[in-house]
Each structure stands twice: as C-alpha cells, then as structure tokens.
Motif scaffolding. Structure first.
Motif, PDB file in Angstrom:
ATOM      1  N   GLY A   1      18.417  38.339 -35.574  1.00 18.76           N
ATOM      2  CA  GLY A   1      17.935  39.247 -34.418  1.00 18.76           C
ATOM      3  C   GLY A   1      18.315  38.714 -32.861  1.00 18.76           C
ATOM      4  O   GLY A   1      18.345  39.535 -31.927  1.00 18.76           O
TER       5      GLY A   1
ATOM      6  N   SER B   1      17.143  45.111 -36.512  1.00 15.66           N
ATOM      7  CA  SER B   1      17.114  45.426 -35.255  1.00 15.66           C
ATOM      8  C   SER B   1      18.237  45.245 -34.642  1.00 15.66           C
ATOM      9  O   SER B   1      19.453  45.912 -33.888  1.00 15.66           O
TER      10      SER B   1
ATOM     11  N   GLU C   1      14.262  51.587 -41.887  1.00 16.24           N
ATOM     12  CA  GLU C   1      12.854  51.531 -41.014  1.00 16.24           C
ATOM     13  C   GLU C   1      12.925  51.898 -39.590  1.00 16.24           C
ATOM     14  O   GLU C   1      12.321  52.456 -38.877  1.00 16.24           O
ATOM     15  N   VAL C   2      13.986  50.728 -39.158  1.00 17.49           N
ATOM     16  CA  VAL C   2      13.992  50.774 -37.778  1.00 17.49           C
ATOM     17  C   VAL C   2      14.607  52.051 -37.152  1.00 17.49           C
ATOM     18  O   VAL C   2      14.174  52.723 -36.087  1.00 17.49           O
TER      19      VAL C   2
ATOM     20  N   LEU D   1      13.192  42.874 -40.238  1.00 20.32           N
ATOM     21  CA  LEU D   1      13.201  43.807 -39.215  1.00 20.32           C
ATOM     22  C   LEU D   1      14.049  43.166 -37.938  1.00 20.32           C
ATOM     23  O   LEU D   1      14.673  44.036 -37.379  1.00 20.32           O
ATOM     24  N   PRO D   2      13.642  41.914 -37.563  1.00 22.62           N
ATOM     25  CA  PRO D   2      14.578  41.249 -36.810  1.00 22.62           C
ATOM     26  C   PRO D   2      16.247  41.625 -36.868  1.00 22.62           C
ATOM     27  O   PRO D   2      16.985  41.993 -36.169  1.00 22.62           O
TER      28      PRO D   2
ATOM     29  N   VAL E   1      21.117  47.623 -35.951  1.00 20.66           N
ATOM     30  CA  VAL E   1      20.972  48.977 -35.167  1.00 20.66           C
ATOM     31  C   VAL E   1      21.284  48.805 -33.708  1.00 20.66           C
ATOM     32  O   VAL E   1      21.965  49.933 -33.348  1.00 20.66           O
ATOM     33  N   SER E   2      21.386  47.667 -33.158  1.00 20.03           N
ATOM     34  CA  SER E   2      21.819  47.550 -31.829  1.00 20.03           C
ATOM     35  C   SER E   2      23.583  47.813 -31.816  1.00 20.03           C
ATOM     36  O   SER E   2      24.119  48.487 -31.061  1.00 20.03           O
TER      37      SER E   2
END
Lengths: 400, 400
Positions: free
Chosen positions: B129, B302, B17-18, B298-299, B305-306
């Motif tokens: 996150g 995130s 999703e991200v 999501l956190p 993904v970083s």
C-alpha cells in the motif's frame, strides 16, 4: 523551456542551484532543457552565477512570452499574489514554495490555472522536500481519507527534541535555537502553530476538495511547555510533539494544531530534530507515513524543481490539482474525542478520581503533584470536568 | 469505464471490495465510474458479491472491447504474463500487483504499453500500500538518486521483530509465524531475500531507466540469525533488519539484499512488525522515508485501485513510466563499502585487533566470544582479512 525565478533568497537560489547541478537528469525527466531566463530580485548579486540573468522589474518577466514557467520563492502574499496571478493570466505555469500564498489564495489561483489550462503547483509549501501534495492527489486516491496528522514545522520539532533530550524549558532552548539560526528572531509563526496551521489548511483543502481557511484551524502553541512536562512525558515513554491534525468523520472534519503527548510506538514518536513527517490514514490503506528533512534550502528547492519538471511534462494541460472556492468550516473541536494527560495539585487526587473514573495515575517523582491520564472523551466533556479542579499545571492530549 | 479482475484471491477480492466500498470517491477522482465487468478465476464463489460477473475463460475478457482496464492479481508469471501481454496488445491498460511478472517481464511490457499508448502500472508490486513507484517517477524527479534502501518484505520483518523482542532463534519464530499464517508453508522466497530482491530490481530499474535483473541482485537470507546475534544487536542499541539496498556511485551501482545491523537513529531502525519502508536518498533532497503496512489484502488492493484511477484519468495516453530493455548489471559488491560486525572465538582477540586496527569491541556478556565492529572498508578487503580468523560465528554489515 524557459523559466523565471521570483526571489533569490534561500529557496530561490536553491532552485537555481538544483537546476544547474542536476541539469542532465532534469532534462532527461522533463523531456526538455529547463533554462532560467530571469531571476527577479530587488537586490544585486555581483559575482553570483545568477547575476547574468538578474532583473529588477517583473514586467520584463511577465510580458516575455518565452517564459513558460514562473517559480515563485519570495514568500509572503505581497507582492507574490499579484505576481502569481498575472503569470497565470498570461498562461504561464506557476510553481511555488509559498504556503501563505497557497493557504490564502489557493482556490482562486487553482481556478485561474484551470481556466488557462496551465498548472499551479506547490509541493514545497508543505513538508519541504517530502512529497505529500502529489502523493495525496495521485497515489492515495483509492481511499477515503480518515486522518492526516503531521509534524509540519521543523523549528518547533527541533526545539521540542532538544527540550526532551536535555530536560530543558522552552525559553532556554528557543534562545539557543535563535542564536544558531534554527529559529527566527520573531518566532511566533512557528511556535504558536500558525505555520503548521497554514500547511494543515492546504492538506485539508486537497482532501475535502473545498477551501479550508487557515483562520478556521484551531492552533495552540508550544510556549507553555516546561521541563516538568517533559519529565512526565519520559515517565510515560512518550514525547511531546506539535501535531497538526485533520480528522474526517463522515462529511465533517476537525482541524487542530496542538502539542500532544505521543506514546512510543505511534508513527510520529520517532520523528525528531528538524525532520518533518506526514501520516495519512485511509479507510483501506491504514496508515502510511512520509518523512524527511522538511525544510532547508536544497530539499525545499528539490520539491520546487519536481513541480517544474511536472509542469514541463504537462506544458499544454492542467493536471487536475484543484479545490473549489466554497469554504468548508471544520467542526468545533468540542466534539472531538481524545485522551488527556493532566497535572494538578496533589490535594486534588480524590476529586480527580471522582471526575475521571478509571484514570491512570502517572508518577514522575513529583510528590506535590497528582498527574493522570484520562479515558477517551470529547473535548467538551473534558473541559467541563477539568474545570472542577483548581490548580491545573498542565494538560495535553495523548496519542498512542 | 469497464474493468476486469484476473484472479479472485486475496488481492483480487480486495480490489473488488475497494472498488465497491469506495465507489463514490473513486468515481469523483477518476472522472468516471469504474465498473467491474468480469472477474476471472477458475474457481466458483457461490454467494460472493462477485459471483454474478465471474467468468472462467480469459477469451471473453480479452476480446471484449468494452474492457479498458485489466487488473492482474493472479501472481506468478504463468499465465499472468501471457494474459497481460495480450491485454496490452489489445490496447487495454493493465494494473498489477505481481512483482514476479514486473521483475521478469517489466521492460517488455512497458515497451508494449508505450507502443499501444496505454499504461502498464504496478504500484502494488513494491511496498504494497505504500506509494513508492509513482513518487519515484513523478515526485523525486529533481534529484540524482544516490540510494534506495528498504524493508520490502513484511514476513521477514515480522520474524526479525519477534526474534528481537523475545530474544528467540529464527527457527522457532518461523514455525510460529507459519502457524498463524504470517509466513508461507514454503517460505524460501521471503526468508532467502528473493521477494525483496525482485522488488529491489523493480525500483533499481526505474531509477536507472534500464533493466535490472533479479538474478543480478545479490541476496542473503535471514535463516542463520541466532538469539546470540540478537543479544549483540541489543548490546549495540541496534536491530537486525533485512535491508534491500541499491546504491549509485556515478554510472555504476550496487544491489544487495542482506540482513544488517541497523543502529538506533537510522531511519529504518524503528520500522517493526509487518511494516514496510523505503528510504530514498537524493543528492539535493537528503533522505525521505515512505512507510506503512506493506502487505495485507486491503492496503495492497488500495494501491492497485490507485493505479486503476490513474489509468482512467489517462485513458488515452501513456504517462511515461518506462525503462529500456537494455540490461544493466550491478557492480560486484566486492568494491562496496561498509562497516562490519563480527563474532569470533575469544582466542582470536589479538589477531582480530591486528587485522582490524581501531576495531570497536562489543560486549554482550559472552565470555567465550570476541565480538567487534570494524571501520569502513570494501567487502573485498573485509573478506580477505576476516578469512585469517578461524571460528567466525557471525558477521553482519552495520549501518548507522
């Protein structure tokens, strides 16, 4: 690897100290020894450990090809800008704690560093010892940043904390803070929000990738805050904090430094004394908070030295920290939304209730006043309505 | 650049999703587009946006030379370890949120990544996150790290916060937390401190540069905490928090996960609900605190993904995140110093005062008890003395 320190004041001597005291860990993490070959200062420091490497002429620093890293801790833009520019032109990395320099010449110096394949780093320019620049560039990268709000000035936070704890007026606390060295003789840069505004401009430039000018950041100071305001803050279980805030909405953004009422439970509520804190809100991440003792000789020096280590690790490449020289102007704050706390004369009660339907009355035991909290509305709307009331004693934006 | 996601559960689908929702900013910051070529899962997800790229066989992922980044979000060590090792052997970068995997096989996988000139990243494995791994490696580098103390488990912090707010016993709150999905059906990993212990082992390995085994971290859980303990915490203006803590003294260090009484004013006191926080103390920097919503789809995604962005930026080099396979064993906590809070039978008052001269009595209105706070002493000393008292109702380390 040879480095030179420009300016042997508080931060510069702190950098020297950190490099000496932590030489072993710094060498292990850099992959090589960092030697301070020169310390540049106009003054003499007889007996000081740095006296042996002290020089008074920048030419011998900038023209020495052995110097790979220049550490600028002089502050101000003159002659720091000139010195830094020349160092970058000679292909030297520059690490600085100088927020004025970065806020004013950041985009030019970043471009120059990129062209010369060196790095221009300035972790210590915002939040002192708290890591925020590099985390923004290398950690919070998966998110669309929606907001950065921070307590970016330790002096004002110290003053506001004492005002809150003692129920005291601004002027008395300022004088005492000046007396014990916590505030400068000329405190305007701190108390008018200029210092926080420069730091906000730097953070906003990183996030938008374009030049945000300090002059475009709206700043409101803390000089008008009274013991009565504090009394209301307490009644609301809130504190008054000087908040530097950038808020993004689509392509546009707002940038404002102003005192706000911050409710208990808000991440910045508990940030007291000389502590600095930066809250970053991302569209995936939610809020993350970075906090710590911002200013101070050694914390700031620690951040500078972390940049030096990063430069040593990436001695032959630019690591990509950059914003373009294209200026981006924040939106007028008139369209920014907020809730507002207002203190007015008791006789205005009825009119206030008409102007701000659904207002929440705040009682702090002052009968001659009527104080209230509005719903959410734009600055423009609020300004228009509040103008209808005469005798406004105080007004603050409110954050929960 | 092509990536593959292993495991399409909470975190894996969050990563997908991200990557979709923030594709534009991610492309800008990576320097190239990140395409998910495969999602590996044994299950089917008809109608899901990832259904088109869903595969069931790892062979097609690991043998596809186009896949440069493998994102492992399956959790557990089987088959994650095998999959990750094979990906690294094939010269693919790996980004993972899997703390068990990193705590158990981190040193081996880091070495393999280094040899193959790729990266093994795991920012999301600690603090969800909140950026902490990369800040430790790239920002807090100028300091000798003296302490890392954190609230590293959201479930237990949520339970303890509710216990505090409601004055409730552990078991009742756990049941309710399980009812609404905040705690797992088998909650041992959280409530016994194992989850926090694994995360602490990872952080301690980074700081020492050597392998700290989870099995060498002392863990004490929160299951014995009662409403009476909470009552005392309130009387002391403290909270009970599950603190994961590593403390360095010269070459040696301690590693302990245990519930502690944390006084108001301590940086971790205000960290409530599912918020995670990590405090790092350096010899120059003082304390810095990183906090935010640790867990959550999501956190956590995130943070993963970083790492993916970092891998894309450094596609052809290993960036140096590493600890050696040499095991370093923490000191016995018997020599660790602390203050202690003790609840004992009222009849023990005199003896307690003899055993702990200068103790500070704590009154929470329970007459049948005598409760007190000791001065600072080692665990060993404390254990010896407290053994002399019969009927100890509770004991906690105290942090101010």
């Amino acid at each position: 690897m040879k480095a030179a320190i420009l300016g042997y004041g508080t931060v510069g001597s702190g950098v020297y100290e950190v490099l000496q005291k932590n030489a072993d860990v710094i060498e292990a993490r850099s992959g090589e020894r960092i030697d301070v070959k020169y310390v540049l200062d106009l003054r003499e420091f007889p007996g000081d450990p740095a006296a042996d490497v002290l020089v008074h002429d920048y030419e011998c620093v900038v023209n020495d090809p052995e110097v790979r890293i220049v550490i600028e801790t002089m502050g101000g833009v003159k002659p720091a800008y000139e010195f830094v520019r020349r160092a970058l032109e000679k292909g030297k990395h520059v690490c600085t704690s100088n927020k004025e320099l970065v806020a004013e010449y950041g985009s030019e110096l970043l471009l120059l560093a990129k062209e010369r394949k060196v790095n221009f780093y300035f972790e210590a320019s915002v939040g002192g010892g708290i890591p925020i620049i590099r985390p923004l560039c290398e950690c919070l990268t998966a998110d669309r940043i929606l907001e950065i709000s921070g307590i970016l000035n330790g002096t004002t936070n110290y003053i506001l904390t004492r005002m809150y704890n003692e129920g005291a007026d601004f002027n008395r606390v300022l004088k005492e803070a000046q007396g014990c060295g916590y505030a400068e003789r000329n405190p305007a840069a701190d108390i008018e929000g200029f210092d926080a505004g420069r730091k906000l401009a730097i953070l906003a430039s990183i996030v938008t990738g374009r030049r945000v000018e300090f002059g475009d950041v709206v700043t409101e100071g803390i000089t008008g805050i009274t013991a009565e305001d504090i009394r209301y803050a307490r009644a609301m279980q809130a504190k008054i904090k000087l908040i530097a805030s950038a808020v993004w909405e689509g392509e546009s953004f707002y940038a404002l430094v102003a005192p706000r009422m911050v409710a208990a439970g808000h991440p910045l509520y508990a940030v007291d004394d000389v502590v600095n804190a930066v809250m970053v809100r991302g569209n995936m991440l939610g809020n993350v908070l970075f906090s710590g003792r911002g200013a101070g000789k050694l914390p700031t020096a620690s951040a500078v030295v972390s940049d030096v280590i990063q430069a040593a690790r990436h001695a032959d490449e630019n690591t990509g920290l950059y914003w373009s020289g294209t200026r981006i102007v924040p939106e007028s704050i008139r369209s920014m939304q907020s809730r507002y706390f207002v203190r007015t004369d008791a006789k205005n009660r009825q009119q206030a209730e008409l102007l701000f339907p659904g207002l929440e009355q705040i009682d702090a035991g002052m009968e001659e006043e009527f104080a209230f909290l509005t719903g959410r509305m734009t600055e423009g709307e609020f300004a228009e309505r509040v103008e209808e009331l005469d005798r406004i004693y105080a007004g603050f934006r409110f954050e929960s």
